[in-house]
Design a protein around this motif. Structure first.
Motif, PDB file in Angstrom:
ATOM      1  N   LEU A   2      25.797  -6.059 -47.429  1.00  0.00           N
ATOM      2  CA  LEU A   2      25.969  -4.991 -46.816  1.00  0.00           C
ATOM      3  C   LEU A   2      25.254  -3.666 -47.418  1.00  0.00           C
ATOM      4  O   LEU A   2      25.009  -2.920 -46.410  1.00  0.00           O
ATOM      5  N   ASP A   6      22.324  -1.871 -45.597  1.00  0.00           N
ATOM      6  CA  ASP A   6      22.606  -0.428 -45.712  1.00  0.00           C
ATOM      7  C   ASP A   6      21.214   1.092 -46.404  1.00  0.00           C
ATOM      8  O   ASP A   6      20.740   1.236 -45.413  1.00  0.00           O
ATOM      9  N   GLU A  83      18.033  -1.708 -34.425  1.00  0.00           N
ATOM     10  CA  GLU A  83      19.964  -2.829 -34.028  1.00  0.00           C
ATOM     11  C   GLU A  83      19.859  -4.277 -33.944  1.00  0.00           C
ATOM     12  O   GLU A  83      21.274  -4.635 -34.288  1.00  0.00           O
ATOM     13  N   ALA A  86      22.061  -3.970 -37.447  1.00  0.00           N
ATOM     14  CA  ALA A  86      23.629  -2.656 -36.945  1.00  0.00           C
ATOM     15  C   ALA A  86      23.989  -4.143 -37.116  1.00  0.00           C
ATOM     16  O   ALA A  86      25.007  -4.156 -37.460  1.00  0.00           O
ATOM     17  N   ARG A  87      23.675  -5.076 -36.607  1.00  0.00           N
ATOM     18  CA  ARG A  87      23.942  -6.351 -35.792  1.00  0.00           C
ATOM     19  C   ARG A  87      24.838  -7.496 -36.801  1.00  0.00           C
ATOM     20  O   ARG A  87      25.765  -8.019 -36.924  1.00  0.00           O
ATOM     21  N   MET A  89      24.672  -6.432 -39.926  1.00  0.00           N
ATOM     22  CA  MET A  89      26.160  -5.595 -40.900  1.00  0.00           C
ATOM     23  C   MET A  89      27.436  -6.151 -39.753  1.00  0.00           C
ATOM     24  O   MET A  89      28.398  -6.178 -40.466  1.00  0.00           O
ATOM     25  N   ALA A  90      27.458  -5.255 -38.665  1.00  0.00           N
ATOM     26  CA  ALA A  90      28.558  -5.828 -38.374  1.00  0.00           C
ATOM     27  C   ALA A  90      29.260  -7.382 -38.036  1.00  0.00           C
ATOM     28  O   ALA A  90      30.227  -7.724 -38.009  1.00  0.00           O
ATOM     29  N   GLU A  91      28.072  -8.211 -38.268  1.00  0.00           N
ATOM     30  CA  GLU A  91      28.648  -9.591 -38.349  1.00  0.00           C
ATOM     31  C   GLU A  91      29.019 -10.474 -39.534  1.00  0.00           C
ATOM     32  O   GLU A  91      30.233 -10.284 -40.173  1.00  0.00           O
ATOM     33  N   GLN A  93      30.749  -7.176 -41.383  1.00  0.00           N
ATOM     34  CA  GLN A  93      31.964  -7.027 -41.788  1.00  0.00           C
ATOM     35  C   GLN A  93      33.022  -7.849 -41.026  1.00  0.00           C
ATOM     36  O   GLN A  93      34.301  -7.862 -41.554  1.00  0.00           O
ATOM     37  N   GLU A  94      32.644  -8.318 -40.629  1.00  0.00           N
ATOM     38  CA  GLU A  94      33.685  -9.382 -39.013  1.00  0.00           C
ATOM     39  C   GLU A  94      33.969 -10.428 -39.505  1.00  0.00           C
ATOM     40  O   GLU A  94      35.099 -10.780 -39.872  1.00  0.00           O
TER      41      GLU A  94
END
Length: 95
Positions: A2, A6, A83, A86-87, A89-91, A93-94
């Motif tokens: 992550l 970032d 984008e 960001a996707r 990173m979201a994956e 974090q999930e």
């Protein structure tokens, strides 16, 4: 990971940085056969499994220049690249 993603987002805004991402599901105009760096029109460095090679022959450098242009054409930059990051990173974090 992550933190690295970032950092990529932060570095992308620097004026002398161009970052392109070839999405995993994106169209490939060229398949890279290992890592290479084009330093200038006089030298390309190639990493193989067993050694690093320095290419200095103009016609061979031209091959890598054409490959780089095709890789660039396969990449997304700017907002689409952000984008993709960001996707990812979201994956992370999930998951």
């Amino acid at each position: 990971m992550l933190g690295q993603l970032d950092r990529l987002l932060a570095v992308m805004s620097l004026p002398r940085v161009s970052l392109g991402i070839i999405p995993a599901a994106g169209e490939r105009k060229c398949l890279a056969q290992g890592s290479f760096w084009i330093f200038d029109e006089r030298m390309v460095q190639i990493e193989t499994m067993s050694a690093g090679l320095e290419v200095t022959q103009p016609r061979e450098i031209a091959v890598y220049s054409r490959a780089f242009a095709l890789l660039q054409a396969s990449a997304v930059v700017g907002k689409p690249a952000r984008e993709v990051i960001a996707r990812a990173m979201a994956e992370l974090q999930e998951g």
